[in-house]
Scaffold this motif. Structure first.
Motif, PDB file in Angstrom:
ATOM      1  N   MET A 176       1.864  -4.749   2.288  1.00 25.99           N
ATOM      2  CA  MET A 176       0.797  -3.875   1.775  1.00 25.99           C
ATOM      3  C   MET A 176      -0.538  -4.618   1.838  1.00 25.99           C
ATOM      4  N   SER A 177      -1.542  -3.997   2.466  1.00 27.95           N
ATOM      5  CA  SER A 177      -2.859  -4.620   2.571  1.00 27.95           C
ATOM      6  C   SER A 177      -3.559  -4.597   1.222  1.00 27.95           C
ATOM      7  N   VAL A 178      -4.623  -5.398   1.116  1.00 27.16           N
ATOM      8  CA  VAL A 178      -5.388  -5.437  -0.126  1.00 27.16           C
ATOM      9  C   VAL A 178      -6.023  -4.076  -0.399  1.00 27.16           C
ATOM     10  N   PHE A 179      -6.366  -3.331   0.664  1.00 26.74           N
ATOM     11  CA  PHE A 179      -6.974  -2.011   0.477  1.00 26.74           C
ATOM     12  C   PHE A 179      -5.947  -1.018  -0.074  1.00 26.74           C
ATOM     13  N   HIS A 194     -13.156   5.628   4.116  1.00 23.46           N
ATOM     14  CA  HIS A 194     -12.081   5.870   5.080  1.00 23.46           C
ATOM     15  C   HIS A 194     -11.103   6.905   4.531  1.00 23.46           C
ATOM     16  N   SER A 195     -10.762   7.870   5.370  1.00 28.16           N
ATOM     17  CA  SER A 195      -9.847   8.939   4.955  1.00 28.16           C
ATOM     18  C   SER A 195      -8.396   8.481   4.938  1.00 28.16           C
ATOM     19  N   THR A 196      -8.092   7.414   5.668  1.00 25.16           N
ATOM     20  CA  THR A 196      -6.744   6.848   5.641  1.00 25.16           C
ATOM     21  C   THR A 196      -6.831   5.357   5.346  1.00 25.16           C
ATOM     22  N   ILE A 197      -5.888   4.877   4.565  1.00 25.17           N
ATOM     23  CA  ILE A 197      -5.794   3.456   4.213  1.00 25.17           C
ATOM     24  C   ILE A 197      -4.357   3.010   4.459  1.00 25.17           C
ATOM     25  N   GLY A 198      -4.180   2.012   5.302  1.00 26.38           N
ATOM     26  CA  GLY A 198      -2.831   1.536   5.603  1.00 26.38           C
ATOM     27  C   GLY A 198      -1.961   2.585   6.249  1.00 26.38           C
ATOM     28  N   GLY A 199      -2.569   3.485   7.035  1.00 26.30           N
ATOM     29  CA  GLY A 199      -1.814   4.527   7.717  1.00 26.30           C
ATOM     30  C   GLY A 199      -1.453   5.711   6.854  1.00 26.30           C
ATOM     31  N   GLU A 200      -1.907   5.742   5.602  1.00 26.24           N
ATOM     32  CA  GLU A 200      -1.620   6.850   4.687  1.00 26.24           C
ATOM     33  C   GLU A 200      -2.912   7.522   4.261  1.00 26.24           C
ATOM     34  N   THR A 201      -2.803   8.805   3.897  1.00 26.62           N
ATOM     35  CA  THR A 201      -3.975   9.545   3.437  1.00 26.62           C
ATOM     36  C   THR A 201      -4.545   8.894   2.183  1.00 26.62           C
TER      37      THR A 201
END
Length: 237
Positions: free
Chosen positions: A1-4, A115-122
């Motif tokens: 999991m990224s920090v974002f 950003h509308s997506t973070i880590g590939g998720e909405t």
């Protein structure tokens, strides 16, 4: 999991806890509390910066003596002032650290709410609002949606009013606390004195920042600026 992704998850969980109190504005309240937490973590450095500025003010009589002694040799005067700072363990740069260490928190908020997506998720945080203003929107979006006096526009007008009041108070306070140190800093670090002189005006730059960044990041800036003014009033009294 990224920090974002981790940040999004934590804010959403915190918003769930605050929802009974703040309802649809729970995420906005979570961001304000996040800002307060960042400022609490940085507070020891702010206290150190205040002590440093008071120490620099206490050195004024000795620096005045050095000016008289080395009036015809600016380079020697600069070296003597730097040596005095080192001897008394006073850093002319200490006041910059609190602001520099807050930059990552602001950039984190800016990125997440841009950003509308973070880590590939909405990015679910973009569905949250402060009253009628989406946290991911900017002032231009509020004006396009309902004009200056629409629901979102009124939220921004309230933020601008808060910033203007805080900036005016901060300007008057900073003028008193930085005037004495500007000359000392300039002799110790050429060019930095000019930065110290413009510091009283920095609070007004918050108005520009609030207008161009996502609302969530604007909340961080407004809360942090208000905190800084209150903190300065307490620490530099």
């Amino acid at each position: 999991m990224s920090v974002f992704s981790l940040f999004v998850h934590l804010v959403e969980r915190f918003a769930d806890v605050l929802e009974p109190l703040f309802h649809a504005s729970a995420a906005a309240a979570a961001i304000i509390l996040f800002t307060a937490l960042v400022r609490l973590l940085v507070h020891p450095l702010s206290r150190a910066a205040a002590r440093g500025q008071k120490a620099r003010a206490a050195l004024q009589p000795r620096i005045a003596e050095l000016r008289g002694k080395h009036a015809r040799d600016p380079e020697k005067l600069q070296r003597a002032v730097l040596e005095l700072h080192a001897e008394e363990k006073v850093s002319p740069l200490s006041g910059c650290l609190p602001s520099l260490l807050q930059a990552p928190a602001f950039l984190l908020l800016y990125y997440v709410f841009s950003h509308s997506t973070i880590g590939g998720e909405t990015n679910g945080l973009l569905t949250h609002r402060l009253l009628d203003a989406p946290l991911g929107d900017r002032w231009s979006d509020a004006l396009a949606a309902g004009g200056m006096f629409g629901g979102a526009g009124l939220v921004y007008l309230a933020l601008f009013a808060v910033v203007a009041a805080v900036a005016t108070f901060g300007y008057r306070l900073a003028r008193r606390t930085t005037a004495a140190s500007a000359a000392t800093v300039e002799e110790g670090t050429p060019g930095l004195g000019a930065v110290v002189k413009v510091m009283p005006f920095l609070s007004f730059f918050t108005l520009v920042t609030v207008a161009v960044v996502p609302l969530a990041a604007a909340l961080y800036v407004v809360t942090s600026t208000a905190w800084s003014v209150v903190e300065r009033a307490v620490l530099y009294r």
